[in-house]
Design a protein around this motif. Sequence first.
Motif, PDB file in Angstrom:
ATOM      1  N   ALA A 252      -0.342  17.738  11.424  1.00 26.69           N
ATOM      2  CA  ALA A 252       0.962  17.855  12.068  1.00 26.69           C
ATOM      3  C   ALA A 252       1.336  19.335  12.076  1.00 26.69           C
ATOM      4  N   LEU A 253       1.425  19.873  13.268  1.00 23.76           N
ATOM      5  CA  LEU A 253       1.854  21.264  13.419  1.00 23.76           C
ATOM      6  C   LEU A 253       3.304  21.255  13.851  1.00 23.76           C
ATOM      7  N   VAL A 254       4.098  22.087  13.211  1.00 29.09           N
ATOM      8  CA  VAL A 254       5.513  22.207  13.560  1.00 29.09           C
ATOM      9  C   VAL A 254       5.712  23.591  14.164  1.00 29.09           C
ATOM     10  N   TYR A 255       6.171  23.590  15.405  1.00 24.11           N
ATOM     11  CA  TYR A 255       6.450  24.838  16.110  1.00 24.11           C
ATOM     12  C   TYR A 255       7.946  25.078  16.106  1.00 24.11           C
ATOM     13  N   VAL A 256       8.340  26.341  16.007  1.00 18.02           N
ATOM     14  CA  VAL A 256       9.750  26.701  16.079  1.00 18.02           C
ATOM     15  C   VAL A 256       9.934  27.719  17.191  1.00 18.02           C
ATOM     16  N   THR A 257      11.008  27.528  17.948  1.00 17.74           N
ATOM     17  CA  THR A 257      11.396  28.487  18.970  1.00 17.74           C
ATOM     18  C   THR A 257      12.815  28.922  18.644  1.00 17.74           C
ATOM     19  N   PRO A 258      12.981  30.201  18.308  1.00 18.40           N
ATOM     20  CA  PRO A 258      14.337  30.677  18.024  1.00 18.40           C
ATOM     21  C   PRO A 258      15.171  30.686  19.310  1.00 18.40           C
ATOM     22  N   GLY A 259      16.455  30.880  19.171  1.00 18.40           N
ATOM     23  CA  GLY A 259      17.325  30.929  20.341  1.00 18.40           C
ATOM     24  C   GLY A 259      16.821  31.914  21.382  1.00 18.40           C
ATOM     25  N   GLN A 260      16.317  33.018  20.949  1.00 17.30           N
ATOM     26  CA  GLN A 260      15.721  34.030  21.825  1.00 17.30           C
ATOM     27  C   GLN A 260      14.333  34.354  21.260  1.00 17.30           C
TER      28      GLN A 260
ATOM     29  N   GLU B 196       0.847  -1.182   0.000  1.00 21.08           N
ATOM     30  CA  GLU B 196       0.000   0.000   0.000  1.00 21.08           C
ATOM     31  C   GLU B 196       0.879   1.227   0.000  1.00 21.08           C
ATOM     32  N   THR B 197       0.580   2.175  -0.868  1.00 18.88           N
ATOM     33  CA  THR B 197       1.348   3.405  -0.920  1.00 18.88           C
ATOM     34  C   THR B 197       0.404   4.585  -0.944  1.00 18.88           C
ATOM     35  N   LEU B 198       0.966   5.697  -0.612  1.00 20.24           N
ATOM     36  CA  LEU B 198       0.246   6.956  -0.644  1.00 20.24           C
ATOM     37  C   LEU B 198       1.008   7.882  -1.573  1.00 20.24           C
ATOM     38  N   SER B 199       0.385   8.948  -1.996  1.00 20.35           N
ATOM     39  CA  SER B 199       1.040   9.887  -2.891  1.00 20.35           C
ATOM     40  C   SER B 199       0.873  11.299  -2.383  1.00 20.35           C
ATOM     41  N   ARG B 200       1.943  12.091  -2.432  1.00 18.97           N
ATOM     42  CA  ARG B 200       1.851  13.473  -1.965  1.00 18.97           C
ATOM     43  C   ARG B 200       1.031  14.325  -2.915  1.00 18.97           C
ATOM     44  N   THR B 201       0.826  13.867  -4.139  1.00 17.16           N
ATOM     45  CA  THR B 201       0.073  14.654  -5.103  1.00 17.16           C
ATOM     46  C   THR B 201      -1.419  14.360  -5.039  1.00 17.16           C
ATOM     47  N   ARG B 202      -1.801  13.467  -4.160  1.00 18.47           N
ATOM     48  CA  ARG B 202      -3.198  13.082  -4.052  1.00 18.47           C
ATOM     49  C   ARG B 202      -4.010  14.232  -3.478  1.00 18.47           C
ATOM     50  N   THR B 203      -5.175  14.453  -4.028  1.00 15.41           N
ATOM     51  CA  THR B 203      -6.078  15.463  -3.499  1.00 15.41           C
ATOM     52  C   THR B 203      -7.305  14.773  -2.952  1.00 15.41           C
ATOM     53  N   ALA B 204      -7.995  15.455  -2.076  1.00 15.04           N
ATOM     54  CA  ALA B 204      -9.185  14.869  -1.457  1.00 15.04           C
ATOM     55  C   ALA B 204     -10.336  14.893  -2.451  1.00 15.04           C
ATOM     56  N   THR B 205     -10.588  13.749  -3.057  1.00 14.51           N
ATOM     57  CA  THR B 205     -11.705  13.591  -3.978  1.00 14.51           C
ATOM     58  C   THR B 205     -12.491  12.381  -3.532  1.00 14.51           C
TER      59      THR B 205
ATOM     60  N   CYS C  39       0.769  20.923   8.436  1.00 14.98           N
ATOM     61  CA  CYS C  39       0.881  19.817   7.491  1.00 14.98           C
ATOM     62  C   CYS C  39      -0.249  18.809   7.700  1.00 14.98           C
ATOM     63  N   VAL C  40      -0.430  17.986   6.702  1.00 13.58           N
ATOM     64  CA  VAL C  40      -1.256  16.785   6.813  1.00 13.58           C
ATOM     65  C   VAL C  40      -0.303  15.606   6.656  1.00 13.58           C
TER      66      VAL C  40
ATOM     67  N   ARG D 259       4.853   6.962   4.634  1.00 17.77           N
ATOM     68  CA  ARG D 259       4.360   8.248   5.144  1.00 17.77           C
ATOM     69  C   ARG D 259       4.438   9.289   4.037  1.00 17.77           C
ATOM     70  N   VAL D 260       3.349  10.031   3.895  1.00 19.47           N
ATOM     71  CA  VAL D 260       3.308  11.180   2.992  1.00 19.47           C
ATOM     72  C   VAL D 260       2.901  12.392   3.802  1.00 19.47           C
ATOM     73  N   VAL D 261       3.717  13.437   3.696  1.00 21.41           N
ATOM     74  CA  VAL D 261       3.427  14.690   4.378  1.00 21.41           C
ATOM     75  C   VAL D 261       3.158  15.741   3.306  1.00 21.41           C
ATOM     76  N   THR D 262       2.073  16.473   3.459  1.00 22.56           N
ATOM     77  CA  THR D 262       1.795  17.610   2.577  1.00 22.56           C
ATOM     78  C   THR D 262       1.734  18.854   3.450  1.00 22.56           C
ATOM     79  N   ARG D 263       2.079  19.980   2.860  1.00 21.13           N
ATOM     80  CA  ARG D 263       2.085  21.239   3.606  1.00 21.13           C
ATOM     81  C   ARG D 263       1.013  22.171   3.054  1.00 21.13           C
ATOM     82  N   ASP D 264       0.314  22.842   3.957  1.00 19.77           N
ATOM     83  CA  ASP D 264      -0.736  23.762   3.552  1.00 19.77           C
ATOM     84  C   ASP D 264      -0.188  24.913   2.700  1.00 19.77           C
ATOM     85  N   ASP D 265       1.013  25.390   3.004  1.00 15.87           N
ATOM     86  CA  ASP D 265       1.568  26.534   2.286  1.00 15.87           C
ATOM     87  C   ASP D 265       2.080  26.173   0.884  1.00 15.87           C
ATOM     88  N   LEU D 266       2.155  24.893   0.576  1.00 15.52           N
ATOM     89  CA  LEU D 266       2.612  24.467  -0.746  1.00 15.52           C
ATOM     90  C   LEU D 266       1.472  23.896  -1.581  1.00 15.52           C
ATOM     91  N   GLY D 267       0.259  23.899  -1.028  1.00 18.13           N
ATOM     92  CA  GLY D 267      -0.886  23.273  -1.671  1.00 18.13           C
ATOM     93  C   GLY D 267      -1.393  23.987  -2.839  1.00 18.13           C
TER      94      GLY D 267
END
Length: 167
Positions: free
Chosen positions: A124-132, A4-13, A141-142, A159-167
């Motif tokens: 999947a939410l990715v948080y970043v904390t800078p040094g300060q 079984e595989t998934l594709s990052r180009t798959r859209t919700a249809t 992401c999804v 695993r396939v990860v897609t990003r909202d900002d690249l959609g």
Amino acid sequence: MTTETLSRTRTATPDTAAVFEAPAEVLAGAEFGVLYAQIQQFYGRQMQLFDQHDAERWAGTFTEDAVFDVPTLAEPVRGRAALASSVRRNQAQQARSGEQFRHWIGMIDLRPQAGGTLHTRCYALVYVTPGQGGSAVHRVCVMEDVLVRSRGKWRVRHRVVTRDDLG
């Protein structure tokens, strides 16, 4: 054996949404609840290993021949050794930048499949904390996985990860 595989180009249809339909033999409520809790624990532990840069143990949460497809890389990462190597690269990059990343997984949609595999789809939410300074959401992401039982543990086969900002 079917792969079984998934594709990052798959859209919700309607066609691709069928991948996430449970098989006819749907688990009983209590049994599903236990499975769901196990998968939440799996993801909680997996993401903490990733954020701690525990490369070998994190890679061990994948099958030996796993595929990790993320849009920031030209090609999917294949196999545990390559997965562990990517974590070590991330660690070195974060050490240079002084940034700390944390991954939060939620809204897990878990679908048992015939044959014993699980399909999951979650945010999947990715948080970043800078040094300060304060933390901020870095990416939204999804994440879609095919999970299998291997040596008594759940592991990611694909695993396939897609990003909202690249959609």
